[in-house]
Design a protein around this motif. Sequence first.
Motif, mmCIF file in Angstrom:
data_model
loop_
_atom_site.group_PDB
_atom_site.id
_atom_site.type_symbol
_atom_site.label_atom_id
_atom_site.label_comp_id
_atom_site.label_asym_id
_atom_site.label_seq_id
_atom_site.Cartn_x
_atom_site.Cartn_y
_atom_site.Cartn_z
ATOM 1 N N UNK A 1 0.844 -1.187 0.000
ATOM 2 C CA UNK A 1 0.000 0.000 0.000
ATOM 3 C C UNK A 1 0.888 1.249 0.000
ATOM 4 N N UNK A 2 0.373 2.322 -0.585
ATOM 5 C CA UNK A 2 1.129 3.584 -0.610
ATOM 6 C C UNK A 2 1.467 4.049 0.796
ATOM 7 N N UNK A 3 0.589 3.756 1.750
ATOM 8 C CA UNK A 3 0.850 4.159 3.135
ATOM 9 C C UNK A 3 2.085 3.462 3.693
ATOM 10 N N UNK A 4 2.325 2.217 3.277
ATOM 11 C CA UNK A 4 3.519 1.496 3.725
ATOM 12 C C UNK A 4 4.772 2.122 3.133
ATOM 13 N N UNK A 5 4.687 2.539 1.858
ATOM 14 C CA UNK A 5 5.829 3.212 1.249
ATOM 15 C C UNK A 5 6.100 4.540 1.948
ATOM 16 N N UNK A 6 5.039 5.245 2.339
ATOM 17 C CA UNK A 6 5.224 6.489 3.083
ATOM 18 C C UNK A 6 5.927 6.237 4.406
ATOM 19 N N UNK A 7 5.595 5.122 5.042
ATOM 20 C CA UNK A 7 6.254 4.791 6.306
ATOM 21 C C UNK A 7 7.749 4.563 6.086
ATOM 22 N N UNK A 8 8.103 3.940 4.970
ATOM 23 C CA UNK A 8 9.521 3.748 4.651
ATOM 24 C C UNK A 8 10.196 5.101 4.454
ATOM 25 N N UNK A 9 9.517 6.018 3.774
ATOM 26 C CA UNK A 9 10.082 7.364 3.565
ATOM 27 C C UNK A 9 10.337 8.042 4.904
ATOM 28 N N UNK A 10 9.366 7.973 5.799
ATOM 29 C CA UNK A 10 9.526 8.598 7.118
ATOM 30 C C UNK A 10 10.701 7.972 7.871
ATOM 31 N N UNK A 11 10.817 6.666 7.787
ATOM 32 C CA UNK A 11 11.932 5.989 8.462
ATOM 33 C C UNK A 11 13.265 6.399 7.848
ATOM 34 N N UNK A 12 13.290 6.525 6.538
ATOM 35 C CA UNK A 12 14.510 6.941 5.844
ATOM 36 C C UNK A 12 14.944 8.324 6.315
ATOM 37 N N UNK A 13 14.000 9.239 6.405
ATOM 38 C CA UNK A 13 14.307 10.599 6.848
ATOM 39 C C UNK A 13 14.741 10.625 8.316
ATOM 40 N N UNK A 14 14.101 9.786 9.141
ATOM 41 C CA UNK A 14 14.440 9.757 10.572
ATOM 42 C C UNK A 14 15.816 9.157 10.809
ATOM 43 N N UNK A 15 16.176 8.154 10.020
ATOM 44 C CA UNK A 15 17.447 7.472 10.217
ATOM 45 C C UNK A 15 18.634 8.211 9.609
ATOM 46 N N UNK A 16 18.368 9.059 8.620
ATOM 47 C CA UNK A 16 19.473 9.741 7.924
ATOM 48 C C UNK A 16 19.256 11.258 7.902
ATOM 49 N N UNK A 17 19.116 11.879 9.066
ATOM 50 C CA UNK A 17 18.837 13.325 9.103
ATOM 51 C C UNK A 17 19.977 14.181 8.579
ATOM 52 N N UNK A 18 21.180 13.652 8.584
ATOM 53 C CA UNK A 18 22.331 14.449 8.146
ATOM 54 C C UNK A 18 22.603 14.333 6.645
ATOM 55 N N UNK A 19 21.854 13.461 5.953
ATOM 56 C CA UNK A 19 22.043 13.308 4.508
ATOM 57 C C UNK A 19 21.115 14.284 3.790
ATOM 58 N N UNK A 20 21.704 15.275 3.158
ATOM 59 C CA UNK A 20 20.907 16.315 2.490
ATOM 60 C C UNK A 20 20.344 15.814 1.169
ATOM 61 N N UNK A 21 19.141 16.270 0.849
ATOM 62 C CA UNK A 21 18.567 15.988 -0.466
ATOM 63 C C UNK A 21 18.235 14.535 -0.709
#
Length: 339
Positions: free
Chosen positions: A49-69
Motif C-alpha cells: 500500500x502507498x501508506x507502507x511506502x510512506x512509512x519507509x520514507x519517514x523511516x529513511x528521513x528519521x534514520x538519515x537526518x544528516x544526509x541532504x537531499x
Amino acid sequence: MKSWDFCRSVTSVQILVALGLEYGASLSALLRDTGLDRASIDNPETVVEASSEMAVVRNLLAELPSVAGLGLLAGARYHLSAYGIWGFALASSPTTRKAMELSQNYQELTFVFSGFTVKEEGEHASLMFDSSDVPRDITLFSIEREIHAAMIIMREIGGPKLGSEWVRFQHARPPHAELYETFFGGRVDFSAPRNELIFPRTLLDEPRVVGNNATASLLDKQCSELVAKRMARQGVSGKVRDILLRQRPMSMDMELVAESLCMTSRTLRRKLAAESTSFRQLVDEIRMTLAEEMLTGTRLSVEQIAERLCYADASSFSQAFKRMSGQTPGVLRKQGRRV
C-alpha cells in the motif's frame, strides 16, 4: 484528506531501502511500522500500500537526518525500467505526447504521491505536480523525488532533444541547493507558484525512432487491465484478496481462506456472489497481475513464475496465461525487452 490505502508494486520500496542501506541505515529501522520484512521486499510478487511506502520514507528521513537531499538522491534511481508495464508503454510510445498521455492516464502504476498534469503554453509544455495532499512531513522529499524522477524519464524519452532543463519548486531555496544544480543541468527556480518540469513544446510531437505504435497500443490496454486489477476491492472480496496476496505460496484452498475469515466456504461463496465475483475469479485476477509484473519486471524464468503462482508446471501456466490475456508469456516478455 486523501486515502493512501491503494496498492502499488514493491519496486519503489526496494529502491528506498537500497538507498537507506547504502547510507548506513539498518533494514529493521527502515521497515519499522510498515508491515514488511526482508522476505516480502525481496519478493517481486509483493504488492504494498502507498501508506507502507510512506512509512519507509519517514523511516529513511528519521534514520538519515544528516544526509541532504534524500528526495533528489532517491529520484535519480527511478528509471523507466523500474515501472514495469507502465515504463514499457512510455518507452514504446511513438511520440512524447503519447507518452505523456499514458503517464497521466495510469498514474496509479507510478510511485508518485503528488498527482501530475501536462500543460501547454506558448513555446513550452510542463509537467505540473500537485503536492497539496501529501503529508507535510514528507512533502519536500516527495516533490524532490518526483520531479527528479520525471526528469530522468524525460531524458530517456526525449533524449538530447529535451535541451536544457528548467524546473520550478514551490518551496524556498534549501540549504542543499547545490545538489539541485548538480542533478538539474539547467535553470532551477525556488519559491515558484507551481512545482513543474518545463520543456520545449515542440518535443511533444516529434516522432521517436524507438517508438512503436502497435506495441504502445497493446501495452496501453495492459496498463488499463492492470489498474483495474489493482483497484482495492471492498467488502469480503477485498479481505480475500489481501489474504491471497499475503500467503507465500499463494493458497488455492477456499476452505482455508474461509476459515481465516471465520466463516464457512458456503457463506464465503454466497458473500462473494453478492459482490459479483467468485473465489476463482479473484485467484485468476491476482495470478494475472503478478504474472504480468514478474514477466515484465523481473528475470525469473517462466518455470519459476509458474511455481510461485502455484501452477502444476510451466505448460499449465502458459496455457492459463494465454487463455486470460490472449498471448503467451514469451510474447509479453519479448515485447517488454524490445522497448
